[in-house]
Design a protein around this motif. Sequence first.
Motif, mmCIF file in Angstrom:
data_model
loop_
_atom_site.group_PDB
_atom_site.id
_atom_site.type_symbol
_atom_site.label_atom_id
_atom_site.label_comp_id
_atom_site.label_asym_id
_atom_site.label_seq_id
_atom_site.Cartn_x
_atom_site.Cartn_y
_atom_site.Cartn_z
ATOM 1 N N GLY A 92 79.532 5.177 15.277
ATOM 2 C CA GLY A 92 80.366 3.992 15.031
ATOM 3 C C GLY A 92 79.457 2.805 14.741
ATOM 4 N N ALA A 93 79.979 1.850 13.969
ATOM 5 C CA ALA A 93 79.215 0.615 13.743
ATOM 6 C C ALA A 93 78.955 -0.061 15.084
ATOM 7 C CB ALA A 93 79.988 -0.312 12.813
ATOM 8 N N ALA A 94 79.847 0.187 16.045
ATOM 9 C CA ALA A 94 79.691 -0.415 17.372
ATOM 10 C C ALA A 94 78.337 -0.046 17.985
ATOM 11 C CB ALA A 94 80.830 0.044 18.284
ATOM 12 N N ASN A 166 87.325 -9.880 12.427
ATOM 13 C CA ASN A 166 88.317 -9.227 13.286
ATOM 14 C C ASN A 166 88.305 -9.979 14.613
ATOM 15 O OD1 ASN A 166 89.885 -7.535 14.830
ATOM 16 N ND2 ASN A 166 88.301 -5.995 15.086
ATOM 17 N N ASP A 193 78.682 -8.116 9.461
ATOM 18 C CA ASP A 193 79.518 -6.960 9.793
ATOM 19 C C ASP A 193 80.686 -6.902 8.803
ATOM 20 O OD1 ASP A 193 81.304 -5.175 10.902
ATOM 21 O OD2 ASP A 193 81.082 -5.907 12.949
ATOM 22 N N TYR A 196 85.450 -4.141 7.172
ATOM 23 C CA TYR A 196 86.700 -4.103 6.389
ATOM 24 C C TYR A 196 86.485 -4.433 4.918
ATOM 25 C CZ TYR A 196 88.438 -4.036 11.089
ATOM 26 O OH TYR A 196 88.662 -3.680 12.397
ATOM 27 N N THR A 225 81.611 0.913 8.023
ATOM 28 C CA THR A 225 82.086 2.009 8.884
ATOM 29 C C THR A 225 82.939 3.021 8.122
ATOM 30 O OG1 THR A 225 83.331 2.524 10.894
ATOM 31 C CG2 THR A 225 84.119 0.654 9.623
ATOM 32 N N SER A 227 85.305 4.388 9.853
ATOM 33 C CA SER A 227 86.491 4.427 10.717
ATOM 34 C C SER A 227 87.754 3.951 10.018
ATOM 35 C CB SER A 227 86.280 3.553 11.949
ATOM 36 O OG SER A 227 85.221 4.030 12.726
ATOM 37 N N LYS A 228 87.632 3.020 9.091
ATOM 38 C CA LYS A 228 88.817 2.337 8.571
ATOM 39 C C LYS A 228 89.276 2.974 7.262
ATOM 40 C CE LYS A 228 87.780 -0.385 11.981
ATOM 41 N NZ LYS A 228 88.489 -0.437 13.231
ATOM 42 N N ARG A 236 83.666 8.757 14.741
ATOM 43 C CA ARG A 236 82.704 7.736 15.140
ATOM 44 C C ARG A 236 81.451 7.713 14.253
ATOM 45 N NH1 ARG A 236 84.278 4.614 16.022
ATOM 46 N NH2 ARG A 236 83.003 3.543 17.521
HETATM 47 C C1 LIG Z 1 84.450 -6.189 12.875
HETATM 48 C C2 LIG Z 1 84.241 -4.815 13.386
HETATM 49 N N1 LIG Z 1 83.006 -4.329 13.440
HETATM 50 C C3 LIG Z 1 82.741 -3.097 13.897
HETATM 51 C C4 LIG Z 1 83.759 -2.293 14.337
HETATM 52 C C5 LIG Z 1 83.399 -0.967 14.910
HETATM 53 O O1 LIG Z 1 83.723 0.061 14.085
HETATM 54 P P1 LIG Z 1 83.325 1.561 14.453
HETATM 55 O O2 LIG Z 1 84.605 2.290 14.607
HETATM 56 O O3 LIG Z 1 82.520 2.033 13.273
HETATM 57 O O4 LIG Z 1 82.512 1.519 15.703
HETATM 58 C C6 LIG Z 1 85.073 -2.737 14.297
HETATM 59 C C7 LIG Z 1 86.144 -1.879 14.797
HETATM 60 O O5 LIG Z 1 87.210 -2.252 15.144
HETATM 61 C C8 LIG Z 1 85.316 -4.030 13.820
HETATM 62 O O6 LIG Z 1 86.552 -4.539 13.780
#
Ligand SMILES: Cc1ncc(COP(=O)(O)O)c(C=O)c1O
Length: 365
Positions: A92-94, A166, A193, A196, A225, A227-228, A236
């Motif tokens: 995940g980017a997280a 976000n 980041d 989106y 990411t 994820s979206k 992840r």
């Molecule tokens: C602005 C932003 N950065 C990073 C992430 C993390 O994304 P990932 O699912 O790749 O960890 C999110 C996820 O909601 C996000 O909104």
Amino acid sequence: MIRQPKLINSLSPYVPGKPIETVVREYGLDPKDIAKLASNENPLGTPEKVKKALHEAIDRVHIYPDGGAFYLREKMGEKFNIDPEWIFFGNGAAEIIEMASKALLDVGETAFYSQYDFAMYKVATYASNHRGVEIPAAPGYRLDLDAFLKAIDDSTKIIYLSNPSNPTTTMISGEKLDSFVEQVPDDILIVIDEAYFEFVENRDYPNSMKYIQEQGRKNVIILRTFSKIYGLAGLRVGYAFAHPDLLFMLGKVRSPFNVNILAQVACTAAMDCDDHVRASVAHVKKEKAYVLKELDRIGLSYLAEEGNFIAVDTKRDIVPVFTEMQRRGVIIRPLHGYNMPHWFRMSFGHRPDNEKFIRVLEEVL
Ligand SMILES: Cc1ncc(COP(=O)(O)O)c(C=O)c1O
């Protein structure tokens, strides 16, 4: 009793959107009757090509994945026209946000992030036991880049920005970001980041790749990411583009095999799914227009600048609204944790989910 470091102790754990399973259990609902609009996921799901690749890869999960994600890296290099050495992966980017804090913040150094911006920036900073500085937002819940510049001092090491942001949907224009990047000293990391970015329609959106590819800056990292837009949140995978010298530093704190075998296979296949990307963008555009029209009819105000989600102001305590909507099978994301106690964030489902959302919202309000 073990004593936790003060900064870490002051954190509240990150609260994700409620899983469908939890709501089913808590309220005795049928999963089919639940509209989950809380986590900015892709209602079109996972592309068929990706599902097929996943099935084929299932026989290989007894072996460790390729820690360097060679095939995925090569494929993405081709797709994004970038040297594969300039790509970095996270669970995940997280996880890349966390790695930036861990790898770069020295004793006494700080990270900056905006009021109302993505909660993980603060969590990652505090979790690495460093002080974060929250920069007050400009009117309209916008990131205030001038305030960031004014606040920079000798302790500043990382600046986190989400664009679009976000949960507030606000966008920083290319012109503003160019000038900002120009003014930030080159020993401060700017994390841009763009989770989106595929959903952004505004032509003034920055071409942030030029900071690294054309200008060769070693203090800029761009996050994205799977994820979206690719509908792979459950696997992840996030990725970053940056100069290899910077990525080398982050790599020192990366856990081995942080992107699993199925994730690598799925993301490689997803690179051939432009049709899914286009369909997802079109779906969001259409459903966002529908929901906004309905919110106008109800008379609610909202933030809906860019991205596959919006933030809505209910002008009343959001917690009972959220709880009651959940009881009726609609999961939204209350924003009281972001100090927006009257607001919630939502993404868009299929039309029946969005209709149900509007119906339930009206009932509850
Ligand atoms: C602005 C932003 N950065 C990073 C992430 C993390 O994304 P990932 O699912 O790749 O960890 C999110 C996820 O909601 C996000 O909104």
